[in-house]
Scaffold this motif. Structure first.
Motif, PDB file in Angstrom:
ATOM      1  N   GLY A   1      -8.947  -6.690   9.654  1.00 49.31           N
ATOM      2  CA  GLY A   1      -7.629  -6.165   9.299  1.00 49.31           C
ATOM      3  C   GLY A   1      -7.380  -4.706   9.616  1.00 49.31           C
ATOM      4  O   GLY A   1      -6.405  -4.128   9.143  1.00 49.31           O
ATOM      5  N   LEU A   2      -8.215  -4.100  10.438  1.00 48.00           N
ATOM      6  CA  LEU A   2      -8.110  -2.664  10.715  1.00 48.00           C
ATOM      7  C   LEU A   2      -6.732  -2.259  11.236  1.00 48.00           C
ATOM      8  O   LEU A   2      -6.059  -1.419  10.646  1.00 48.00           O
ATOM      9  N   ALA A   3      -6.278  -2.841  12.327  1.00 42.90           N
ATOM     10  CA  ALA A   3      -5.008  -2.418  12.943  1.00 42.90           C
ATOM     11  C   ALA A   3      -3.822  -2.692  12.022  1.00 42.90           C
ATOM     12  O   ALA A   3      -2.959  -1.837  11.831  1.00 42.90           O
ATOM     13  N   GLY A   4      -3.791  -3.883  11.425  1.00 41.40           N
ATOM     14  CA  GLY A   4      -2.670  -4.237  10.566  1.00 41.40           C
ATOM     15  C   GLY A   4      -2.587  -3.404   9.302  1.00 41.40           C
ATOM     16  O   GLY A   4      -1.505  -2.969   8.905  1.00 41.40           O
ATOM     17  N   MET A   5      -3.726  -3.161   8.671  1.00 42.91           N
ATOM     18  CA  MET A   5      -3.694  -2.356   7.447  1.00 42.91           C
ATOM     19  C   MET A   5      -3.421  -0.890   7.741  1.00 42.91           C
ATOM     20  O   MET A   5      -2.795  -0.203   6.935  1.00 42.91           O
ATOM     21  N   TYR A   6      -3.841  -0.422   8.903  1.00 45.04           N
ATOM     22  CA  TYR A   6      -3.497   0.947   9.288  1.00 45.04           C
ATOM     23  C   TYR A   6      -1.977   1.044   9.474  1.00 45.04           C
ATOM     24  O   TYR A   6      -1.349   1.999   9.001  1.00 45.04           O
ATOM     25  N   ALA A   7      -1.386   0.042  10.141  1.00 43.73           N
ATOM     26  CA  ALA A   7       0.073   0.025  10.317  1.00 43.73           C
ATOM     27  C   ALA A   7       0.778  -0.049   8.958  1.00 43.73           C
ATOM     28  O   ALA A   7       1.790   0.620   8.743  1.00 43.73           O
ATOM     29  N   ALA A   8       0.225  -0.840   8.016  1.00 45.71           N
ATOM     30  CA  ALA A   8       0.816  -0.938   6.679  1.00 45.71           C
ATOM     31  C   ALA A   8       0.759   0.403   5.962  1.00 45.71           C
ATOM     32  O   ALA A   8       1.720   0.809   5.312  1.00 45.71           O
ATOM     33  N   ALA A   9      -0.356   1.093   6.105  1.00 46.60           N
ATOM     34  CA  ALA A   9      -0.481   2.400   5.472  1.00 46.60           C
ATOM     35  C   ALA A   9       0.476   3.419   6.078  1.00 46.60           C
ATOM     36  O   ALA A   9       0.837   4.399   5.430  1.00 46.60           O
ATOM     37  N   ARG A  10       0.916   3.143   7.317  1.00 48.35           N
ATOM     38  CA  ARG A  10       1.899   4.015   7.979  1.00 48.35           C
ATOM     39  C   ARG A  10       3.332   3.551   7.715  1.00 48.35           C
ATOM     40  O   ARG A  10       4.270   4.051   8.312  1.00 48.35           O
ATOM     41  N   GLY A  11       3.505   2.547   6.834  1.00 41.43           N
ATOM     42  CA  GLY A  11       4.848   2.150   6.416  1.00 41.43           C
ATOM     43  C   GLY A  11       5.379   0.854   6.983  1.00 41.43           C
ATOM     44  O   GLY A  11       6.509   0.472   6.687  1.00 41.43           O
ATOM     45  N   ALA A  12       4.602   0.141   7.793  1.00 38.51           N
ATOM     46  CA  ALA A  12       5.047  -1.147   8.327  1.00 38.51           C
ATOM     47  C   ALA A  12       4.884  -2.231   7.263  1.00 38.51           C
ATOM     48  O   ALA A  12       4.068  -2.111   6.351  1.00 38.51           O
ATOM     49  N   HIS A  13       5.670  -3.292   7.377  1.00 41.48           N
ATOM     50  CA  HIS A  13       5.549  -4.475   6.522  1.00 41.48           C
ATOM     51  C   HIS A  13       4.717  -5.466   7.324  1.00 41.48           C
ATOM     52  O   HIS A  13       5.183  -6.004   8.324  1.00 41.48           O
ATOM     53  N   VAL A  14       3.481  -5.711   6.898  1.00 47.00           N
ATOM     54  CA  VAL A  14       2.508  -6.409   7.725  1.00 47.00           C
ATOM     55  C   VAL A  14       2.076  -7.727   7.099  1.00 47.00           C
ATOM     56  O   VAL A  14       1.803  -7.794   5.900  1.00 47.00           O
ATOM     57  N   LEU A  15       1.994  -8.767   7.928  1.00 44.70           N
ATOM     58  CA  LEU A  15       1.394 -10.037   7.553  1.00 44.70           C
ATOM     59  C   LEU A  15       0.128 -10.182   8.391  1.00 44.70           C
ATOM     60  O   LEU A  15       0.202 -10.209   9.626  1.00 44.70           O
TER      61      LEU A  15
ATOM     62  N   ASN B   1      -5.370  -0.253  -3.710  1.00 51.37           N
ATOM     63  CA  ASN B   1      -4.968   0.923  -4.484  1.00 51.37           C
ATOM     64  C   ASN B   1      -5.007   2.201  -3.665  1.00 51.37           C
ATOM     65  O   ASN B   1      -4.828   3.284  -4.195  1.00 51.37           O
ATOM     66  N   THR B   2      -5.252   2.079  -2.361  1.00 49.31           N
ATOM     67  CA  THR B   2      -5.379   3.251  -1.504  1.00 49.31           C
ATOM     68  C   THR B   2      -4.061   3.963  -1.329  1.00 49.31           C
ATOM     69  O   THR B   2      -3.968   5.172  -1.421  1.00 49.31           O
ATOM     70  N   SER B   3      -3.016   3.206  -1.032  1.00 49.22           N
ATOM     71  CA  SER B   3      -1.693   3.821  -0.879  1.00 49.22           C
ATOM     72  C   SER B   3      -0.646   2.814  -1.308  1.00 49.22           C
ATOM     73  O   SER B   3      -0.810   1.613  -1.084  1.00 49.22           O
ATOM     74  N   PRO B   4       0.429   3.257  -1.933  1.00 51.97           N
ATOM     75  CA  PRO B   4       1.487   2.325  -2.328  1.00 51.97           C
ATOM     76  C   PRO B   4       2.044   1.553  -1.148  1.00 51.97           C
ATOM     77  O   PRO B   4       2.334   0.374  -1.249  1.00 51.97           O
ATOM     78  N   ALA B   5       2.160   2.198   0.012  1.00 47.82           N
ATOM     79  CA  ALA B   5       2.691   1.520   1.192  1.00 47.82           C
ATOM     80  C   ALA B   5       1.757   0.408   1.642  1.00 47.82           C
ATOM     81  O   ALA B   5       2.207  -0.699   1.962  1.00 47.82           O
ATOM     82  N   ALA B   6       0.463   0.665   1.662  1.00 47.20           N
ATOM     83  CA  ALA B   6      -0.497  -0.347   2.087  1.00 47.20           C
ATOM     84  C   ALA B   6      -0.506  -1.512   1.119  1.00 47.20           C
ATOM     85  O   ALA B   6      -0.541  -2.673   1.523  1.00 47.20           O
ATOM     86  N   ALA B   7      -0.484  -1.232  -0.177  1.00 50.39           N
ATOM     87  CA  ALA B   7      -0.515  -2.283  -1.176  1.00 50.39           C
ATOM     88  C   ALA B   7       0.737  -3.146  -1.110  1.00 50.39           C
ATOM     89  O   ALA B   7       0.665  -4.363  -1.253  1.00 50.39           O
ATOM     90  N   ALA B   8       1.877  -2.550  -0.862  1.00 46.58           N
ATOM     91  CA  ALA B   8       3.133  -3.297  -0.826  1.00 46.58           C
ATOM     92  C   ALA B   8       3.330  -4.041   0.477  1.00 46.58           C
ATOM     93  O   ALA B   8       3.957  -5.100   0.502  1.00 46.58           O
ATOM     94  N   ALA B   9       2.803  -3.519   1.571  1.00 45.46           N
ATOM     95  CA  ALA B   9       3.137  -4.061   2.879  1.00 45.46           C
ATOM     96  C   ALA B   9       2.145  -5.093   3.401  1.00 45.46           C
ATOM     97  O   ALA B   9       2.511  -5.936   4.203  1.00 45.46           O
ATOM     98  N   ALA B  10       0.884  -5.033   3.006  1.00 46.48           N
ATOM     99  CA  ALA B  10      -0.124  -5.922   3.586  1.00 46.48           C
ATOM    100  C   ALA B  10      -0.299  -7.176   2.747  1.00 46.48           C
ATOM    101  O   ALA B  10      -0.356  -7.122   1.541  1.00 46.48           O
ATOM    102  N   ALA B  11      -0.376  -8.326   3.397  1.00 48.25           N
ATOM    103  CA  ALA B  11      -0.641  -9.603   2.739  1.00 48.25           C
ATOM    104  C   ALA B  11      -1.588 -10.397   3.619  1.00 48.25           C
ATOM    105  O   ALA B  11      -1.563 -10.259   4.834  1.00 48.25           O
ATOM    106  N   ALA B  12      -2.440 -11.194   3.030  1.00 47.54           N
ATOM    107  CA  ALA B  12      -3.385 -11.997   3.813  1.00 47.54           C
ATOM    108  C   ALA B  12      -2.996 -13.464   3.717  1.00 47.54           C
ATOM    109  O   ALA B  12      -2.657 -13.942   2.646  1.00 47.54           O
ATOM    110  N   ALA B  13      -3.049 -14.162   4.845  1.00 48.12           N
ATOM    111  CA  ALA B  13      -2.739 -15.593   4.866  1.00 48.12           C
ATOM    112  C   ALA B  13      -3.575 -16.278   5.919  1.00 48.12           C
ATOM    113  O   ALA B  13      -3.871 -15.702   6.953  1.00 48.12           O
ATOM    114  N   ALA B  14      -3.974 -17.483   5.647  1.00 49.91           N
ATOM    115  CA  ALA B  14      -4.757 -18.258   6.627  1.00 49.91           C
ATOM    116  C   ALA B  14      -3.814 -18.996   7.551  1.00 49.91           C
ATOM    117  O   ALA B  14      -2.731 -19.339   7.205  1.00 49.91           O
TER     118      ALA B  14
END
Length: 136
Positions: free
Chosen positions: A88-102, A123-136
């Motif tokens: 999840g490196l690229a996606g969570m980095y994008a989420a921490a930068r404000g993207a809404h990521v799946l 709990n690292t950043s509000p943006a990361a917590a709100a934007a990132a979700a994991a799905a199979a």
């Protein structure tokens, strides 16, 4: 729930001076790894894709560097789907930068790598917590 193999390394990636993300990845260059057996090898859902989902790949690092150096358009506010997210490196980095990521991957990778990394950074950043979700 599946657990990542014992031979793992946690890598930290700085997003900003006040925010960093941590990712567990499989230790592939360990001297102790000669006799290692992939713990998911005999799972019903195992595929070759499962064996690659626990590594932080060079392409993910390149994308993070491009976002860091603003060589790509800003991602804040964009909707992003990462197929085969692995750790999840690229996606969570994008989420921490404000993207809404799946973030998506095959079930064993989601359970053994992606989901623990998402929880590790919730709990690292509000943006990361709100934007990132994991799905199979």
């Amino acid at each position: 729930a599946l657990l990542m193999a014992a031979s793992q390394v946690v890598v930290t990636v700085d997003v900003s001076p006040s925010c960093s993300l941590a990712f567990a990845r499989k230790e592939v260059e360990s001297e102790d790894n000669d006799d290692a057996v992939d713990p998911y090898l005999f799972d019903d859902e195992y595929t070759v894709a499962c064996s690659t989902g626990f590594v932080l790949w060079e392409g993910a690092w390149c994308l993070v560097q491009a976002m860091r150096e603003a060589r790509v358009p800003p991602v804040a506010g964009l909707r992003v789907v990462e197929l085969g997210a692995g750790a999840g490196l690229a996606g969570m980095y994008a989420a921490a930068r404000g993207a809404h990521v799946l973030l998506t991957d095959v079930a064993p990778v989601v359970e053994g790598s992606l989901e623990p990394n998402v929880k590790r950074n919730a709990n690292t950043s509000p943006a990361a917590a709100a934007a990132a979700a994991a799905a199979a």
